[in-house]
Design a protein around this motif. Structure first.
Motif, PDB file in Angstrom:
ATOM      1  N   UNK A  19       0.852  -1.178   0.000  1.00 40.30           N
ATOM      2  CA  UNK A  19       0.000   0.000   0.000  1.00 40.30           C
ATOM      3  C   UNK A  19       0.891   1.232   0.000  1.00 40.30           C
ATOM      4  N   UNK A  20       0.284   2.375  -0.202  1.00 42.39           N
ATOM      5  CA  UNK A  20       1.091   3.590  -0.276  1.00 42.39           C
ATOM      6  C   UNK A  20       0.256   4.837  -0.079  1.00 42.39           C
ATOM      7  N   UNK A  21       0.944   5.979  -0.091  1.00 41.76           N
ATOM      8  CA  UNK A  21       0.288   7.269   0.112  1.00 41.76           C
ATOM      9  C   UNK A  21      -0.731   7.548  -1.006  1.00 41.76           C
ATOM     10  N   UNK A  22      -0.377   7.189  -2.222  1.00 35.46           N
ATOM     11  CA  UNK A  22      -1.293   7.400  -3.343  1.00 35.46           C
ATOM     12  C   UNK A  22      -2.534   6.525  -3.194  1.00 35.46           C
ATOM     13  N   UNK A  23      -2.347   5.277  -2.768  1.00 34.30           N
ATOM     14  CA  UNK A  23      -3.457   4.331  -2.701  1.00 34.30           C
ATOM     15  C   UNK A  23      -4.491   4.741  -1.652  1.00 34.30           C
ATOM     16  N   UNK A  24      -4.036   5.198  -0.488  1.00 34.69           N
ATOM     17  CA  UNK A  24      -5.015   5.568   0.546  1.00 34.69           C
ATOM     18  C   UNK A  24      -5.703   6.884   0.213  1.00 34.69           C
ATOM     19  N   UNK A  25      -5.186   7.598  -0.790  1.00 35.42           N
ATOM     20  CA  UNK A  25      -5.838   8.821  -1.248  1.00 35.42           C
ATOM     21  C   UNK A  25      -6.646   8.591  -2.514  1.00 35.42           C
TER      22      UNK A  25
ATOM     23  N   UNK B  77       4.538   5.649   7.818  1.00 37.35           N
ATOM     24  CA  UNK B  77       4.216   4.279   7.416  1.00 37.35           C
ATOM     25  C   UNK B  77       3.077   3.723   8.265  1.00 37.35           C
ATOM     26  N   UNK B  78       3.165   3.931   9.573  1.00 39.65           N
ATOM     27  CA  UNK B  78       2.129   3.420  10.478  1.00 39.65           C
ATOM     28  C   UNK B  78       0.782   4.076  10.177  1.00 39.65           C
ATOM     29  N   UNK B  79       0.810   5.362   9.891  1.00 36.53           N
ATOM     30  CA  UNK B  79      -0.429   6.086   9.562  1.00 36.53           C
ATOM     31  C   UNK B  79      -1.067   5.508   8.301  1.00 36.53           C
ATOM     32  N   UNK B  80      -0.246   5.233   7.282  1.00 36.93           N
ATOM     33  CA  UNK B  80      -0.757   4.680   6.025  1.00 36.93           C
ATOM     34  C   UNK B  80      -1.333   3.282   6.246  1.00 36.93           C
ATOM     35  N   UNK B  81      -0.655   2.467   7.059  1.00 38.27           N
ATOM     36  CA  UNK B  81      -1.152   1.116   7.342  1.00 38.27           C
ATOM     37  C   UNK B  81      -2.476   1.153   8.077  1.00 38.27           C
ATOM     38  N   UNK B  82      -2.594   2.073   9.037  1.00 42.73           N
ATOM     39  CA  UNK B  82      -3.852   2.188   9.789  1.00 42.73           C
ATOM     40  C   UNK B  82      -4.983   2.609   8.864  1.00 42.73           C
ATOM     41  N   UNK B  83      -4.725   3.595   8.009  1.00 42.74           N
ATOM     42  CA  UNK B  83      -5.765   4.052   7.083  1.00 42.74           C
ATOM     43  C   UNK B  83      -6.126   2.959   6.071  1.00 42.74           C
ATOM     44  N   UNK B  84      -5.132   2.157   5.684  1.00 39.78           N
ATOM     45  CA  UNK B  84      -5.414   1.036   4.782  1.00 39.78           C
ATOM     46  C   UNK B  84      -6.301   0.009   5.478  1.00 39.78           C
ATOM     47  N   UNK B  85      -5.964  -0.320   6.722  1.00 37.02           N
ATOM     48  CA  UNK B  85      -6.745  -1.301   7.478  1.00 37.02           C
ATOM     49  C   UNK B  85      -8.168  -0.821   7.730  1.00 37.02           C
TER      50      UNK B  85
ATOM     51  N   UNK C 201      -9.947   0.837   5.691  1.00 41.40           N
ATOM     52  CA  UNK C 201     -10.738   0.946   4.469  1.00 41.40           C
ATOM     53  C   UNK C 201     -10.071   1.650   3.328  1.00 41.40           C
ATOM     54  N   UNK C 202      -8.754   1.882   3.419  1.00 38.58           N
ATOM     55  CA  UNK C 202      -8.065   2.583   2.347  1.00 38.58           C
ATOM     56  C   UNK C 202      -8.093   1.849   1.031  1.00 38.58           C
TER      57      UNK C 202
END
Length: 464
Positions: free
Chosen positions: A413-419, A446-454, A456-457
């Protein structure tokens, strides 16, 4: 006048540090012998610790001075200040331990540990408060250092913009000098061009200037030698802004190699401990993810096997860090002969999908095996999504700086994907987000992106 004020400010910082150190020492003594921690050998008299306190009040300020924490450094960030205090605190503690050992001074080891924590926290707080007050004073136009910029072109304009954008640092551009006489009297971002470059000595004689910044383009570098000879006869500070910003792409900056200054135009965003910490982060969390999702992966694999002919896993060549290729793992979501006519990018309502594949793509369950790619080191948990080599050559020709996304490992996952930038979204926008991530990387990010992915990102309308 300035030197007297500087000595005054320095003395305030020294006194504030010593007060905080004394408070930290007293708090450590009280914490250790307050009854919270069992005392087995009795409580030592306070008087026995006075020698240790005196040593603290000498050693710690000396260590701070050695780290230039009492010198004026307006360009140092708050993070840089905290890091310097931390390093100096550790250094001073080691010196204190050695000094007390040779002086045979008795002290409680636990008290020392508690003191170091208190000292770091209190000194950091007082210094950040001091910096905040100074920043507010400078924002209001007080305690400013004057700057004369030589060069009124694009580079000089960038200098003015940078100084004006960071007024809390306490600098003010009082004028510019231009190589073109017709520009004299004009303004650059509100700052007047007060003369020609040849007028530098007259300008320095006419008004007080703390710092001169040379901001001349490459084609005018022939003037630098003459200007440096003139400025060498004066006490004013001189800085040079190299006209290389147009070539700097990612993690550029000034380095030193054996005393030789080198300007880095493009560098590795993750070196040393940054790379070690990210790899440790990946290993820890990918192992945890594999354990947590193991039942789900087993059920998904069984569903793929029972609903369509072919293997459960799909291996596809992708390009990762430094342009190296690897085989990404996915649960198979397409028919076995899906690419018999050549490589194609995923599309909405892709007819090549299997029935179960539609569900897996919608909820990104086909990506779960990539935790094993992370564990083997081919990928990272967070990073730019890897593309197929067959498409990358075209992207590199069409999109500037596209290749820079390969300076780090590809991610699940990445910054682009969660946006929301997944699937057939704007590739230029995705690159913009990928480069933002690389330039601003931290484990916290990284932790912020993982949390947002989990949370529903990946449940994006572009997931297909």
């Amino acid at each position: 006048m300035f030197s007297r004020l500087q000595r005054f400010y320095t003395s305030i910082k020294v006194v504030a540090d010593m007060v905080m150190l004394a408070v930290a020492f007293a708090l450590a003594y009280a914490t250790r012998f307050s009854g919270i921690v069992p005392v087995t050998e009795g409580i030592p008299p306070w008087e026995d610790s006075l020698v240790s306190l005196l040593m603290v009040l000498v050693i710690f300020p000396a260590a701070f001075k050695q780290s230039r924490l009492y010198a004026t450094n307006r360009s140092r960030t708050n993070t840089g200040e905290v890091f310097e205090v931390f390093k100096s605190t550790i250094t001073a503690t080691l010196i204190l331990v050695a000094a007390t050992y040779f002086a045979r001074e008795r002290y409680s080891r636990l008290t020392l540990v508690i003191f170091v924590v208190y000292a770091f926290v209190l000194v950091t707080c007082i210094r950040l408060a001091f910096r905040y007050v100074l920043s507010e004073v400078r924002r209001r136009g007080h305690n400013l250092k004057s700057i004369l910029v030589i060069g009124a072109g694009e580079l000089g304009q960038r200098v003015v913009e940078t100084v004006e954008g960071h007024r809390e640092l306490g600098f003010r551009v009082t004028g510019l000098l231009s190589l073109r006489p017709e520009k004299v009297g004009q303004y650059v971002n509100g700052v007047r061009i007060i003369g020609h470059v040849d007028d530098v000595e007259r300008v320095l004689d006419a008004q007080p200037v703390d710092q001169v910044i040379l901001a001349l383009p490459l084609e005018d570098q022939a003037h630098v030698k003459r200007l440096m000879e003139q400025l060498a006869l004066r006490t004013v500070d001189v800085r040079v802004v190299p006209d290389l910003y147009q070539y700097i792409t990612l993690y550029g900056g000034l380095e030193e190699f054996g005393g030789l200054p080198i300007i880095r135009l493009q560098g590795d965003p993750m070196e040393g401990w940054s790379r070690v910490s990210k790899r440790a982060f990946d290993i820890l969390f990918s192992l945890l993810a594999i354990l947590v999702t193991a039942p789900l992966m087993a059920a998904t694999a069984l569903a793929v096997r029972l609903t369509s002919r072919g293997p459960m896993l799909y291996r596809q060549e992708r390009m990762g860090m430094d342009g190296r290729t690897f085989h990404i793992l996915k649960f198979r979501t397409m028919r076995v002969d899906a690419e018999h006519s050549g490589a194609m990018m995923a599309a909405k309502d892709d007819p090549r999908r299997t029935v179960i594949g539609t569900v897996l793509r919608k909820y990104s369950l086909d990506e779960l095996p990539q935790f094993f790619n992370v564990l083997t080191g081919d990928m990272s948990l967070v990073g730019p999504r890897p593309e197929r080599p067959v498409f990358i050559e075209e992207f590199k020709r069409q999109i500037p700086r596209y290749h820079l996304r390969h300076k780090v490992k590809a991610g699940i996952t990445g910054w682009a994907q969660i946006n929301g930038l997944r699937g057939q979204t704007c590739i230029e926008k995705r690159i913009e987000y990928d480069l933002y991530y690389i330039e601003n990387w931290s484990l916290l990010m990284d932790l912020k992106i993982l949390v947002r992915t989990a949370l529903g990102g990946f449940l994006s309308k572009n997931a297909y």
